[in-house]
Design an enzyme around this catalytic site. Structure first.
Site, PDB file in Angstrom:
ATOM      1  N   LYS A 244      12.632  20.430  12.413  1.00  0.00           N
ATOM      2  CA  LYS A 244      12.068  19.770  11.223  1.00  0.00           C
ATOM      3  C   LYS A 244      10.544  19.867  11.237  1.00  0.00           C
ATOM      4  O   LYS A 244       9.929  20.045  10.201  1.00  0.00           O
ATOM      5  CB  LYS A 244      12.540  18.309  11.144  1.00  0.00           C
ATOM      6  CG  LYS A 244      14.039  18.221  10.954  1.00  0.00           C
ATOM      7  CD  LYS A 244      14.523  16.816  10.741  1.00  0.00           C
ATOM      8  CE  LYS A 244      16.034  16.751  10.836  1.00  0.00           C
ATOM      9  NZ  LYS A 244      16.562  16.921  12.212  1.00  0.00           N
ATOM     10  N   ASP A 307      13.561  10.669  12.991  1.00  0.00           N
ATOM     11  CA  ASP A 307      14.825  11.396  13.191  1.00  0.00           C
ATOM     12  C   ASP A 307      15.277  11.108  14.627  1.00  0.00           C
ATOM     13  O   ASP A 307      15.237  11.986  15.486  1.00  0.00           O
ATOM     14  CB  ASP A 307      14.558  12.896  12.972  1.00  0.00           C
ATOM     15  CG  ASP A 307      15.821  13.725  13.000  1.00  0.00           C
ATOM     16  OD1 ASP A 307      16.855  13.263  12.494  1.00  0.00           O
ATOM     17  OD2 ASP A 307      15.777  14.854  13.540  1.00  0.00           O
ATOM     18  N   CYS A 362      21.989  12.654  12.600  1.00  0.00           N
ATOM     19  CA  CYS A 362      23.106  13.583  12.437  1.00  0.00           C
ATOM     20  C   CYS A 362      24.381  12.838  12.846  1.00  0.00           C
ATOM     21  O   CYS A 362      25.196  13.361  13.596  1.00  0.00           O
ATOM     22  CB  CYS A 362      22.893  14.870  13.223  1.00  0.00           C
ATOM     23  SG  CYS A 362      22.450  14.647  14.944  1.00  0.00           S
TER      24      CYS A 362
HETATM   25  C1  LIG Z   1      17.570  13.980  17.044  1.00  0.00           C
HETATM   26  S1  LIG Z   1      16.404  14.607  18.095  1.00  0.00           S
HETATM   27  C2  LIG Z   1      15.162  15.160  16.980  1.00  0.00           C
HETATM   28  C3  LIG Z   1      15.468  16.489  16.353  1.00  0.00           C
HETATM   29  C4  LIG Z   1      14.225  17.079  15.695  1.00  0.00           C
HETATM   30  N1  LIG Z   1      13.706  16.183  14.689  1.00  0.00           N
HETATM   31  C5  LIG Z   1      14.501  18.402  15.070  1.00  0.00           C
HETATM   32  O1  LIG Z   1      14.764  18.478  13.887  1.00  0.00           O
HETATM   33  O2  LIG Z   1      14.447  19.414  15.778  1.00  0.00           O
HETATM   34  C6  LIG Z   1      15.635  13.178  18.728  1.00  0.00           C
HETATM   35  C7  LIG Z   1      14.461  13.469  19.638  1.00  0.00           C
HETATM   36  O3  LIG Z   1      13.710  12.279  19.768  1.00  0.00           O
HETATM   37  C8  LIG Z   1      13.218  12.195  21.091  1.00  0.00           C
HETATM   38  N2  LIG Z   1      12.883  10.780  21.335  1.00  0.00           N
HETATM   39  C9  LIG Z   1      13.707   9.759  21.616  1.00  0.00           C
HETATM   40  N3  LIG Z   1      13.029   8.620  21.750  1.00  0.00           N
HETATM   41  C10 LIG Z   1      11.727   8.911  21.525  1.00  0.00           C
HETATM   42  C11 LIG Z   1      10.536   8.151  21.518  1.00  0.00           C
HETATM   43  N4  LIG Z   1      10.540   6.850  21.765  1.00  0.00           N
HETATM   44  N5  LIG Z   1       9.383   8.786  21.256  1.00  0.00           N
HETATM   45  C12 LIG Z   1       9.356  10.117  21.008  1.00  0.00           C
HETATM   46  N6  LIG Z   1      10.464  10.885  21.017  1.00  0.00           N
HETATM   47  C13 LIG Z   1      11.629  10.299  21.262  1.00  0.00           C
HETATM   48  C14 LIG Z   1      14.361  12.722  21.902  1.00  0.00           C
HETATM   49  O4  LIG Z   1      13.931  13.131  23.179  1.00  0.00           O
HETATM   50  C15 LIG Z   1      14.849  13.865  21.034  1.00  0.00           C
HETATM   51  O5  LIG Z   1      14.216  15.057  21.382  1.00  0.00           O
END
Ligand SMILES: C[S@@+](CC[C@H](N)C(=O)[O-])C[C@H]1O[C@@H](n2cnc3c(N)ncnc32)[C@H](O)[C@@H]1O
Length: 624
Positions: A244, A307, A362
């Site tokens: 994204k 996300d 998702c």
């Molecule tokens: C669903 S994935 C995101 C997919 C991404 N938006 C894409 O389209 O490629 C969620 C991501 O959020 C990260 N994440 C989780 N908690 C977080 C936080 N508190 N701060 C930053 N990143 C975080 C995870 O490690 C993961 O890589």
């Protein structure tokens, strides 16, 4: 053939590695993707395929193991290797070619296994069968080439473009019949070209050089609906692997700024790789916890994408969770819900100039979707409104949120069986600047900020494996210590984020992993559940990321045309530090600065961050 000779033949490495991957996914809740990445095996796709197949067939395999009694009769046979070999034998290649002892052992049971498989009427496990034949979506990276140019490239390859549909129903009709050599332009997102299912572009030069992104349509919808105007400032709070983020950069045509925040170190590398490959120069990647962003420093942010980590239940071809998972589904969803609402609230309450916020998952579970939206809607009052997605998509959509929730049908659902893409949920919040943001004392809300300091941020980046190892070590240490000081009741207070409500202190907590719900969510859930939004992406990106570690420093090195981007990483140091820390005394911990040496192409900035990690001892703590 003597026994000695047979023993000396080693099992093919792919089987050994897959067995280890499958075991760690099941036992540690580790991420399939991260594990495969760690293995650095040239046949990433092979290990991935065999791992997924084994994981999916586990119930059937375990039934066969029970009935044949292989593991009891052959105690030296590694059970995980046995499962992988049985998968290969019964559902994949149909044969095992090696004289290694474990393989000969499994082959000795082949007849019995096949008979039982037949008797049990085990065909292809249901989970192997795809519910939907998803088409292959290709997003044209408009930072590199125009959609028209992309179409002509595919036409030169022999593909024929079908006429554009005008309504969603006629479009879906075309999709359901799409077959070679035809492709079609997406009805909603013109940058997306759609090809028949099982079309592979992994070796296409356009894919390899970043012109084409293999990204499911569902994953593009949040950015399509965010629709930031050129020149604006966007914050992507959960950025890796960067699908994204790179689409946002394309929307901005690199005119503006995208802060791409990712907490997990391994995933951050993939994000960097994606940024570089797609030439998303307006992106500034930040390897940190989004909840630790200082809102004053980012007060100019105008658009936010939330996300977060989710169950991934909408992903069509992800391995299913089974009842044997250590955390019950309801508890998992409850934890995810808390974390997601926390993050969304943080976005809603802490950025004074934000105009639009997208929340997406998702997942198809209302707990992670409508219930999160309802919870935060109650807090923001009229300072935000939900824009009905139906309007934004000009009525050309079929699935929306349920009217039994307060958010009504304002949000979008993508449903695999109807929309021919992954399952997704998207909510669009718009700021009403006529109304002052109310005070909010809940998690993530504006009154909650001081507490953020108390979250052990470094830990959030740990993988489940790290957590497990850390937990084991700390437990061992503590046990030893307890032996020494048997009368010692070392009490300490930690903060725990509750699923609903306020911050609560908890005493005598012994499990390190429980010091912070977000921590366990970010590691366990992300690694375990959110493998990716498109099956191919993990193989594709992983295959490309090149990580080199020197003896004295950990460095990510990504080759560019004329320079080498090098990011000194303190990850290992941080990890080691946290592993040896035990949360028993008031402790100030400096986060080590991420030093980023930018290339002329990439716009990474140096960032200082000295965050405190404070775990407060209770008054009852034993006086040393
Ligand atoms: C669903 S994935 C995101 C997919 C991404 N938006 C894409 O389209 O490629 C969620 C991501 O959020 C990260 N994440 C989780 N908690 C977080 C936080 N508190 N701060 C930053 N990143 C975080 C995870 O490690 C993961 O890589």
């Amino acid at each position: 053939m003597s026994n000695e000779f047979v023993h000396s033949i080693t099992v093919p490495r792919i089987y050994k590695l897959t067995a280890d991957v499958v075991r760690r996914v099941r036992e540690d809740g580790a991420s399939l993707k991260t594990l495969i990445f760690e293995k650095k095996h040239p046949n990433v796709a092979g290990i991935y395929g065999l791992s997924v197949n084994t994981l999916r067939a586990l119930p059937q395999i375990d039934q066969l193991l029970d009935q044949t009694q292989i593991l009891t009769e052959q105690p030296r046979l590694n059970p995980w290797l046995a499962r992988v070999l049985i998968t290969e034998l019964l559902w994949r290649k149909g044969c095992l070619k090696s004289n290694a002892k474990p393989i000969l052992t499994v082959l000795a049971y082949e007849k019995k296994l096949r008979e039982l498989k037949h008797l049990n009427s085990i065909g292809t496990p249901d989970v192997y069968k795809k519910q939907v034949q998803k088409p292959r979506y290709v997003r044209v990276n408009t930072l590199i080439l125009s959609v028209e140019k992309a179409i002509s490239i595919f036409q030169n390859d022999g593909w024929q473009l079908l006429p554009k549909s005008t309504t969603y129903s006629s479009y879906l009709q075309s999709l359901s019949q799409l077959s070679k050599p035809h492709f079609i332009q997406d009805l909603h997102i013109p940058e997306i070209l759609v090809f028949p299912p099982s079309t592979h572009f992994y070796k296409h030069s356009g894919y390899l050089n970043g012109e084409f992104i293999l990204q499911d349509k569902a994953s593009c919808l949040p950015v399509h609906l965010l629709n930031p105007v050129g020149g604006s400032v966007v914050l992507d709070m959960c950025a890796a692997p960067g699908m994204k983020t790179s689409y946002v950069a394309a929307k901005l045509q690199n005119n503006g700024k995208v802060y791409a925040v990712e907490i997990d170190n391994n995933r951050f590398q993939i994000l960097i790789s994606q940024i570089k490959k797609t030439k998303s120069f307006c992106v500034e990647p930040l390897n940190q916890d989004a909840l630790s962003l200082n809102p004053d420093q980012y007060s100019h942010v105008e658009y936010i994408l939330v996300d977060p980590t989710c169950s991934g239940s909408g992903i069509v071809d992800r391995p299913e969770h089974s009842d044997t998972d250590s955390i019950p589904k309801s508890k998992r969803l409850q934890n995810l819900h808390s974390f997601q609402a926390y993050l969304l609230r943080y976005a809603l309450f802490n950025f004074p100039n934000v105009k639009k916020i997208i929340y997406s998952t998702c997942s198809l579970h209302p707990e992670e979707n409508e219930e999160v939206i309802d919870e935060v809607l109650g807090d923001v009052g009229n300072a935000y409104r939900l824009i009905p997605v139906r309007q934004l998509l000009k009525e050309n959509w079929v699935n929306f949120s349920s009217t039994k929730y307060n958010c009504g049908d304002a949000c979008l659902y993508a449903r695999p069986n109807d929309d021919f893409c992954n399952g997704f949920f998207v909510a669009v919040f718009e700021r009403n600047f006529d109304v002052i943001l109310p005070k909010c004392n809940l998690k993530g809300g504006n009154e909650y900020k001081p507490f953020i300091k108390n979250i052990e941020k470094n830990d959030m980046a740990k993988t489940a494996v790290h957590n497990r190892e850390k937990y084991k070590k700390t437990k061992k240490k503590r046990r030893n210590k307890q032996k020494k000081m048997s009368t010692d009741t070392n009490e300490f207070t930690i903060f725990e984020i509750e699923s609903k409500g306020k911050v609560k202190s908890k005493k005598n907590e012994t499990e390190i992993g429980k010091t912070n719900v977000c921590n366990s969510l970010s590691s366990n859930y992300d690694n375990k559940l959110v493998m990716n939004e498109s099956k191919g992406v993990q193989e594709e990106i992983l295959a490309e990321v090149k990580v080199k570690k020197s003896k004295h420093e950990t460095a990510y090195q990504i080759k560019t045309n004329n320079s080498m981007l090098k990011i000194n990483s303190d990850n290992e140091k941080q990890n080691t530090e946290s592993k040896t820390d035990s949360p028993k005394i008031k402790k100030k911990k400096k986060r080590i600065n991420k030093k980023v040496i930018g290339t002329d192409q990439l716009n990474f900035s140096k960032r200082k961050q000295n965050e405190e990690t404070i775990i407060v001892p209770s008054k009852k703590s034993k006086k040393e």
